[in-house]
Design a protein around this motif. Structure first.
Motif, PDB file in Angstrom:
ATOM      1  N   PRO A 121     132.307 -91.536 -95.940  1.00 40.73           N
ATOM      2  CA  PRO A 121     131.434 -91.679 -94.593  1.00 40.73           C
ATOM      3  C   PRO A 121     131.335 -93.342 -94.206  1.00 40.73           C
ATOM      4  O   PRO A 121     130.667 -93.500 -93.261  1.00 40.73           O
ATOM      5  CB  PRO A 121     130.191 -90.886 -94.960  1.00 40.73           C
ATOM      6  N   SER A 179     133.822 -85.902 -93.205  1.00 42.93           N
ATOM      7  CA  SER A 179     133.773 -86.548 -94.160  1.00 42.93           C
ATOM      8  C   SER A 179     133.259 -85.897 -95.417  1.00 42.93           C
ATOM      9  O   SER A 179     132.659 -84.709 -95.116  1.00 42.93           O
ATOM     10  CB  SER A 179     133.194 -87.982 -93.978  1.00 42.93           C
ATOM     11  N   VAL A 202     128.794 -84.878 -92.840  1.00 44.74           N
ATOM     12  CA  VAL A 202     129.476 -85.188 -94.341  1.00 44.74           C
ATOM     13  C   VAL A 202     129.097 -84.004 -95.177  1.00 44.74           C
ATOM     14  O   VAL A 202     128.067 -83.375 -95.494  1.00 44.74           O
ATOM     15  CB  VAL A 202     128.227 -86.403 -94.844  1.00 44.74           C
TER      16      VAL A 202
END
Length: 403
Positions: free
Chosen positions: A317, A336, A376
């Motif tokens: 990230p 990510s 994320v």
């Protein structure tokens, strides 16, 4: 040699204060013996594993287990250390010289010492139980986390388009085929249009994945499965005999992706089409501020146009924070992983914390800035510490909608 001396001194210092808590509360000598046997067994195992570990194949499960035992032993002791050390400072300030020669203040301080010791042991029991659960059950406590995201420029035919996002499989850490199979079934139950994997298939070597190929090959998505590489997929953390051996392993890791039915995007892009409308999937190799920079965003996007709706797969990230979110190409959604949420933290409604947030600004979940969005993922697997405490393994399901 010096690092081992410092490590041993640190452990003994913490053990001294933790033992003082036990000794103040109980006079049971059997308890003393059990305490020291446990401490010596854990410490001895850690020293043995670390001193015999040559990193020829990366971190084996035995070393991860030893690290887990160290965390299990040390975390509650650190709690006791903070409380007891603080109490010792108080005793010196309160009792001064009289404490050492025996005065009326001594009785007060001893009584207080016993109370504080009980508090220290009680508080220390909480992280001990949490770490124990994290090692025994938490590492396979899969959570399905769902998000609905709205975009102005989403093509109409992709209304309610469903994505399953997984990351950081780290198959070299797996030790329970039944639990992994349950995780795979849970992914398939989401019945998403696509499955997107954002890297770290293995810990270090391609052979880690071989036993798990049939399971991961069974993942299903009607519009395809796509993947990128993470920092652990390059074999950077192993002492290879020759550069050629490292390159062979890297090629073998890349070949694993089609074997489990994933289209590996190496600084490349593809279109997904629905009734003459399309969105672009862009996949970069690993790019991180602290790790390997093999990703080339411009190369990966060379086949698509700025006007396309784009989903970017980028393992780390920090790439989004550093380059992607301000890029002129407008990457509407980035996926990510990498952080694992540090496998340790607290997540309750309205509050989220992990030590990893002091390293990564975006570390778990959805973040929006300047009209760009990143998710994320907390990771499917685990690494180093063989467990998860408070930050559970994640299967993300994202539904796209037109604003």
């Amino acid at each position: 040699m010096m690092r081992w001396i410092i490590f041993i001194a640190f452990v003994l210092f913490i053990d001294f204060y933790a033992f003082q808590s036990v000794k103040t509360v109980t006079k049971n000598k059997i308890g003393y013996v059990i305490y020291w046997l446990f401490s010596i067994a854990v410490f001895g195992n850690v020293i043995y594993q670390l001193t015999t570990f040559n990193n020829s194949k990366g971190m084996p499960q035995s070393v991860m287990f030893a690290f887990g035992l160290l965390i299990l032993s040390m975390v509650p002791k650190v709690i006791a250390l903070i409380i007891m050390f603080g109490e010792d400072i108080f005793r010196i300030l309160k009792g001064g010289f009289n404490y050492f020669i025996g005065s009326k203040s001594t009785t007060f301080l001893v009584d207080r010492r016993e109370f504080v010791s009980k508090v220290a042991l009680g508080l220390a029991a909480i992280p001990f139980a949490s770490v124990l659960y994290g090692m025994a059950r938490g590492k396979y406590n899969y959570q399905v986390i769902k998000h609905t995201l709205f975009f102005d420029d989403l093509p109409k035919k992709f209304e309610n388009f469903k994505i399953t996002h997984i990351s950081d499989i780290h198959c070299g850490s797996f030790d329970d085929a039944e639990k992994i199979s349950a995780g795979i079934d849970l992914i398939n139950e989401q019945a998403s249009d696509v499955i997107l994997f954002t890297g770290d298939l293995v810990n270090n070597t391609a052979d880690e994945m071989v036993p798990w190929i049939p399971l991961f090959k069974s993942l299903k998505a009607p519009l395809g499965k796509f993947s990128v590489l993470g920092n652990h997929d390059y074999g950077e953390y192993v002492r290879w005999k020759t550069p050629e051996e490292k390159e062979q392993n890297f090629q073998a890791i890349k070949e694993l992706h089609p074997q489990i039915g994933f289209n590996l995007l190496l600084n490349d892009s593809v279109y997904i089409e629905k009734e003459n409308e399309k969105i672009a999937l862009v996949g970069v190799e690993n790019w991180g501020t602290r790790f390997k920079k093999a990703g080339d965003l411009n190369l990966a996007s060379s086949k698509i146009s700025k006007e396309d709706f784009k989903i970017l797969l980028s393992h780390d990230p920090s790439h989004w924070e550093t380059e992607v979110k301000n890029h002129a190409n407008n990457y509407q959604l980035t996926l990510s992983g990498h952080t694992h949420g540090m496998q340790f933290g607290i997540e309750i409604p309205g509050f989220k914390w992990s030590p990893v947030q002091y390293i990564y600004k975006q570390w778990a979940g959805i973040y929006n800035e300047i009209g760009r969005t990143i998710n994320v993922n907390r990771g499917f697997g685990f690494l180093a510490f063989p467990g998860r405490v408070g930050i559970w393994p994640e299967i993300t399901v994202i539904t796209l909608k037109k604003k």
